[in-house]
Design a protein around this motif. Structure first.
Motif, PDB file in Angstrom:
ATOM      1  N   UNK A  77      -9.695 -41.955 129.862  1.00 23.49           N
ATOM      2  CA  UNK A  77     -10.092 -40.555 129.812  1.00 23.49           C
ATOM      3  C   UNK A  77      -9.968 -39.902 131.189  1.00 23.49           C
ATOM      4  N   UNK A  78     -10.361 -40.635 132.231  1.00 27.08           N
ATOM      5  CA  UNK A  78     -10.264 -40.099 133.589  1.00 27.08           C
ATOM      6  C   UNK A  78      -8.833 -39.691 133.911  1.00 27.08           C
ATOM      7  N   UNK A  79      -7.875 -40.562 133.576  1.00 33.22           N
ATOM      8  CA  UNK A  79      -6.478 -40.282 133.894  1.00 33.22           C
ATOM      9  C   UNK A  79      -5.945 -39.127 133.060  1.00 33.22           C
ATOM     10  N   UNK A  80      -6.247 -39.117 131.765  1.00 36.87           N
ATOM     11  CA  UNK A  80      -5.794 -38.012 130.921  1.00 36.87           C
ATOM     12  C   UNK A  80      -6.406 -36.684 131.362  1.00 36.87           C
ATOM     13  N   UNK A  81      -7.639 -36.735 131.807  1.00 38.39           N
ATOM     14  CA  UNK A  81      -8.267 -35.501 132.269  1.00 38.39           C
ATOM     15  C   UNK A  81      -7.531 -34.937 133.478  1.00 38.39           C
ATOM     16  N   UNK A  82      -7.193 -35.804 134.426  1.00 39.68           N
ATOM     17  CA  UNK A  82      -6.471 -35.368 135.623  1.00 39.68           C
ATOM     18  C   UNK A  82      -5.088 -34.825 135.265  1.00 39.68           C
ATOM     19  N   UNK A  83      -4.347 -35.573 134.431  1.00 35.58           N
ATOM     20  CA  UNK A  83      -3.000 -35.145 134.058  1.00 35.58           C
ATOM     21  C   UNK A  83      -3.057 -33.856 133.234  1.00 35.58           C
ATOM     22  N   UNK A  84      -3.988 -33.793 132.276  1.00 41.39           N
ATOM     23  CA  UNK A  84      -4.102 -32.601 131.449  1.00 41.39           C
ATOM     24  C   UNK A  84      -4.412 -31.357 132.260  1.00 41.39           C
ATOM     25  N   UNK A  85      -5.333 -31.480 133.184  1.00 43.29           N
ATOM     26  CA  UNK A  85      -5.692 -30.335 134.013  1.00 43.29           C
ATOM     27  C   UNK A  85      -4.527 -29.934 134.908  1.00 43.29           C
ATOM     28  N   UNK A  86      -3.833 -30.922 135.473  1.00 47.22           N
ATOM     29  CA  UNK A  86      -2.709 -30.630 136.361  1.00 47.22           C
ATOM     30  C   UNK A  86      -1.585 -29.919 135.615  1.00 47.22           C
ATOM     31  N   UNK A  87      -1.214 -30.436 134.436  1.00 45.82           N
ATOM     32  CA  UNK A  87      -0.130 -29.825 133.673  1.00 45.82           C
ATOM     33  C   UNK A  87      -0.526 -28.454 133.144  1.00 45.82           C
ATOM     34  N   UNK A  88      -1.779 -28.317 132.719  1.00 50.85           N
ATOM     35  CA  UNK A  88      -2.229 -27.013 132.232  1.00 50.85           C
ATOM     36  C   UNK A  88      -2.187 -25.977 133.349  1.00 50.85           C
ATOM     37  N   UNK A  89      -2.645 -26.341 134.527  1.00 48.77           N
ATOM     38  CA  UNK A  89      -2.630 -25.406 135.650  1.00 48.77           C
ATOM     39  C   UNK A  89      -1.209 -25.051 136.073  1.00 48.77           C
ATOM     40  N   UNK A  90      -0.293 -26.023 135.970  1.00 48.18           N
ATOM     41  CA  UNK A  90       1.076 -25.806 136.431  1.00 48.18           C
ATOM     42  C   UNK A  90       1.908 -25.006 135.438  1.00 48.18           C
ATOM     43  N   UNK A  91       1.713 -25.267 134.112  1.00 50.05           N
ATOM     44  CA  UNK A  91       2.615 -24.700 133.114  1.00 50.05           C
ATOM     45  C   UNK A  91       1.983 -23.672 132.181  1.00 50.05           C
ATOM     46  N   UNK A  92       0.717 -23.820 131.820  1.00 47.06           N
ATOM     47  CA  UNK A  92       0.190 -23.056 130.704  1.00 47.06           C
ATOM     48  C   UNK A  92      -0.986 -22.140 131.041  1.00 47.06           C
ATOM     49  N   UNK A  93      -1.934 -22.627 131.796  1.00 49.80           N
ATOM     50  CA  UNK A  93      -3.158 -21.880 132.093  1.00 49.80           C
ATOM     51  C   UNK A  93      -3.903 -21.439 130.835  1.00 49.80           C
ATOM     52  N   UNK A  94      -3.957 -22.322 129.841  1.00 50.21           N
ATOM     53  CA  UNK A  94      -4.770 -22.072 128.659  1.00 50.21           C
ATOM     54  C   UNK A  94      -6.249 -22.111 129.032  1.00 50.21           C
ATOM     55  N   UNK A  95      -7.045 -21.387 128.279  1.00 51.09           N
ATOM     56  CA  UNK A  95      -8.504 -21.469 128.390  1.00 51.09           C
ATOM     57  C   UNK A  95      -8.950 -22.676 127.573  1.00 51.09           C
ATOM     58  N   UNK A  96      -9.277 -23.765 128.240  1.00 48.98           N
ATOM     59  CA  UNK A  96      -9.579 -25.027 127.572  1.00 48.98           C
ATOM     60  C   UNK A  96     -11.017 -25.459 127.826  1.00 48.98           C
ATOM     61  N   UNK A  97     -11.603 -26.101 126.815  1.00 51.92           N
ATOM     62  CA  UNK A  97     -12.961 -26.622 126.950  1.00 51.92           C
ATOM     63  C   UNK A  97     -12.997 -28.131 127.129  1.00 51.92           C
ATOM     64  N   UNK A  98     -12.019 -28.849 126.573  1.00 51.97           N
ATOM     65  CA  UNK A  98     -11.999 -30.293 126.750  1.00 51.97           C
ATOM     66  C   UNK A  98     -11.644 -31.039 125.483  1.00 51.97           C
ATOM     67  N   UNK A  99     -11.953 -32.320 125.443  1.00 50.59           N
ATOM     68  CA  UNK A  99     -11.634 -33.184 124.310  1.00 50.59           C
ATOM     69  C   UNK A  99     -12.673 -34.289 124.233  1.00 50.59           C
TER      70      UNK A  99
END
Length: 208
Positions: A77-99
């Motif tokens: 989960x730690x790794x997916x959280x880091x990758x998810x946040x990085x990719x979202x900030x770089x490509x999408x900037x969706x308003x996300x709450x988590x998983x």
């Protein structure tokens, strides 16, 4: 606790992106994820909206189980959280709450495992399955098997507007692909061997 991890941002782009962090997980960690998944009691994948077994087989043939966050899996989960946040900030900037969970998925050639055209975003009355009416916004997929070595077939295809000419991203073992959950995609039938992956759907408020 509503989410395993919190992720926040806004705006969007419809590009399919692959993580520059192909080494987000080491070879040893990829095997550990497989071991965690294989130790679970897998169940036949289902489809939203309800369908009998024969109808489901025409759309989805896979076995799945959700990995919960605990002391044994928190590093995933730690790794997916880091990758998810990085990719979202770089490509999408969706308003996300988590998983909350990670889906472990197995497609086996014995049944020509596949998942026909679908999207991960859940619409309408089925939203009751998610938290507080949140919807799936960003899909992350980590491939755990090596194409042409562990399995043949099983290509991930994404419909970018022409179903007769879909995009087939380069997807080796250990790579994480990310795309908006409303994009229509499929996994073609696995013709030999076994294809294993994990999927994370990061949720956020409905698109407006």
């Amino acid at each position: 606790q509503k989410t395993a991890y919190e992720i926040v941002s806004r705006d969007w782009s419809s590009d399919v992106c692959s993580s520059d962090l192909d080494s987000a997980f080491t070879e040893e960690q990829l095997q550990q994820i497989c071991d965690i998944g294989d130790a679970l009691e897998l169940q036949k994948g289902t489809i939203y909206g309800g369908a009998d077994e024969e109808q489901t087989k025409k759309i989805r043939r896979s076995k799945v189980k959700f990995i919960e966050k605990d002391n044994n899996s928190s590093w995933i989960f730690d790794t997916f959280n880091f990758v998810g946040q990085s990719l979202n900030n770089q490509y999408y900037n969706f308003n996300l709450n988590g998983y909350r969970t990670i889906q472990y998925t197995v497609y086996d050639s014995a049944e020509q495992g596949m998942y026909n055209w679908h999207m991960d975003t859940i619409l309408g009355s089925n939203l009751g399955n998610s938290w507080d009416g949140d919807t799936r916004k960003l899909t992350l997929i980590l491939l755990l098997s090596e194409p042409e070595v562990d399995f043949k077939g099983g290509e991930l295809e994404i419909n970018l507007g022409r179903e007769d000419s879909p995009d087939t991203p380069v997807f080796p073992r250990g790579r994480i692909l990310a795309f908006p959950s409303f994009m229509i995609h499929r996994v073609k039938p696995v013709l030999a061997g076994t294809r294993k992956s994990v999927v994370v759907w990061i949720e956020g408020p409905k698109f407006i």
